[in-house]
Motif scaffolding. Structure first.
Motif, PDB file in Angstrom:
ATOM      1  N   ILE A 171       0.846  -1.203   0.000  1.00  0.00           N
ATOM      2  CA  ILE A 171       0.000   0.000   0.000  1.00  0.00           C
ATOM      3  C   ILE A 171       0.877   1.247   0.000  1.00  0.00           C
ATOM      4  CG2 ILE A 171      -1.673   1.348   1.341  1.00  0.00           C
ATOM      5  CD1 ILE A 171      -2.745  -1.453   2.362  1.00  0.00           C
ATOM      6  N   VAL A 172       1.874   1.277   0.871  1.00  0.00           N
ATOM      7  CA  VAL A 172       2.771   2.441   0.953  1.00  0.00           C
ATOM      8  C   VAL A 172       3.528   2.619  -0.362  1.00  0.00           C
ATOM      9  CG1 VAL A 172       4.813   3.378   2.108  1.00  0.00           C
ATOM     10  CG2 VAL A 172       2.946   2.408   3.466  1.00  0.00           C
ATOM     11  N   ASP A 173       4.029   1.529  -0.924  1.00  0.00           N
ATOM     12  CA  ASP A 173       4.732   1.626  -2.217  1.00  0.00           C
ATOM     13  C   ASP A 173       3.814   2.166  -3.302  1.00  0.00           C
ATOM     14  OD1 ASP A 173       7.091   0.690  -1.131  1.00  0.00           O
ATOM     15  OD2 ASP A 173       6.816  -1.382  -1.844  1.00  0.00           O
ATOM     16  N   ALA A 174       2.574   1.688  -3.330  1.00  0.00           N
ATOM     17  CA  ALA A 174       1.620   2.170  -4.347  1.00  0.00           C
ATOM     18  C   ALA A 174       1.280   3.631  -4.137  1.00  0.00           C
ATOM     19  CB  ALA A 174       0.346   1.306  -4.305  1.00  0.00           C
ATOM     20  N   LEU A 175       1.169   4.060  -2.868  1.00  0.00           N
ATOM     21  CA  LEU A 175       0.905   5.472  -2.584  1.00  0.00           C
ATOM     22  C   LEU A 175       2.077   6.339  -3.061  1.00  0.00           C
ATOM     23  CD1 LEU A 175      -0.712   5.134   0.943  1.00  0.00           C
ATOM     24  CD2 LEU A 175      -1.812   6.118  -1.081  1.00  0.00           C
ATOM     25  N   ARG A 176       3.283   5.862  -2.854  1.00  0.00           N
ATOM     26  CA  ARG A 176       4.458   6.601  -3.328  1.00  0.00           C
ATOM     27  C   ARG A 176       4.443   6.722  -4.849  1.00  0.00           C
ATOM     28  NH1 ARG A 176       8.866   3.773   0.571  1.00  0.00           N
ATOM     29  NH2 ARG A 176       8.546   5.101   2.367  1.00  0.00           N
ATOM     30  N   GLN A 177       4.103   5.627  -5.521  1.00  0.00           N
ATOM     31  CA  GLN A 177       4.043   5.655  -6.985  1.00  0.00           C
ATOM     32  C   GLN A 177       2.970   6.621  -7.488  1.00  0.00           C
ATOM     33  OE1 GLN A 177       3.503   1.694  -8.467  1.00  0.00           O
ATOM     34  NE2 GLN A 177       5.484   0.990  -7.718  1.00  0.00           N
TER      35      GLN A 177
END
Length: 178
Positions: A171-177
């Motif tokens: 989730i955090v990685d996708a939010l960063r992207q």
């Protein structure tokens, strides 16, 4: 030889997959598909009342089979006897609603990530003003989502339920992207 009883607790939907019987009063009875469905319906009903649910089960084992380390308990968490459901109220802290409102006023989109049941999470998120709908994406939903769709999905989903630490990282990685 002595015998010990292993008690276990967990998410009812997960725990039921490890049970082969249930206690009805003092009687041990086979856990049928119909009873599993009924227990899951009751669990959904409790979750729909914003209660955090927990299943409880037990198994009698020879004392010599008790693992020396807690990490070995998973080896005996099968053929369990389902004992019941627990519905607990765990209301948000009094200042949580106000904190969400302040964050939104500052242009911050609050996101709830929890291990709770999806219905419980969605209802609490609505009560706090995190979301207007009763939608929650589960960790299993995330697992089934193609990686290329994650960054667009996180733009609209504000509630994640039944997640584990790996899901949180996704989730955090996708939010960063995004």
């Amino acid at each position: 030889a002595g015998r010990d009883i292993v008690f276990t607790k967990g998410a009812p939907d997960v725990l039921l997959t490890r049970c082969t019987a249930e206690f009805v009063g003092n009687q041990r009875r086979p856990l049928t598909g119909e009873r599993r469905s009924h227990i899951l319906q009751v669990n959904e009903s409790l979750a729909g009342e914003a209660l955090r649910t927990l299943g409880v089960a037990a198994r009698e084992i020879p004392a010599a089979a008790v693992p020396a380390q807690p990490s070995g308990l998973e080896a005996v968490e099968h053929d369990l006897v389902f004992a019941g459901l627990i519905g607990m109220i765990d209301p948000p802290r009094a200042e949580a609603r106000q904190a969400v409102a302040r964050a939104k006023a500052a242009g911050i989109r609050p996101i709830m990530i929890t291990g709770d049941h999806p219905r419980t999470a969605a209802i609490i998120a609505q009560e706090l003003g995190i979301t207007d709908d009763a939608r929650a994406m589960t960790g299993a939903d995330l697992d089934n989502l193609p990686a290329e769709d994650r960054s667009t999905t996180v733009a609209s989903v504000s509630v994640y339920a039944r997640v584990n630490p790996q899901h949180k990282l996704r989730i955090v990685d996708a939010l960063r992207q995004h």
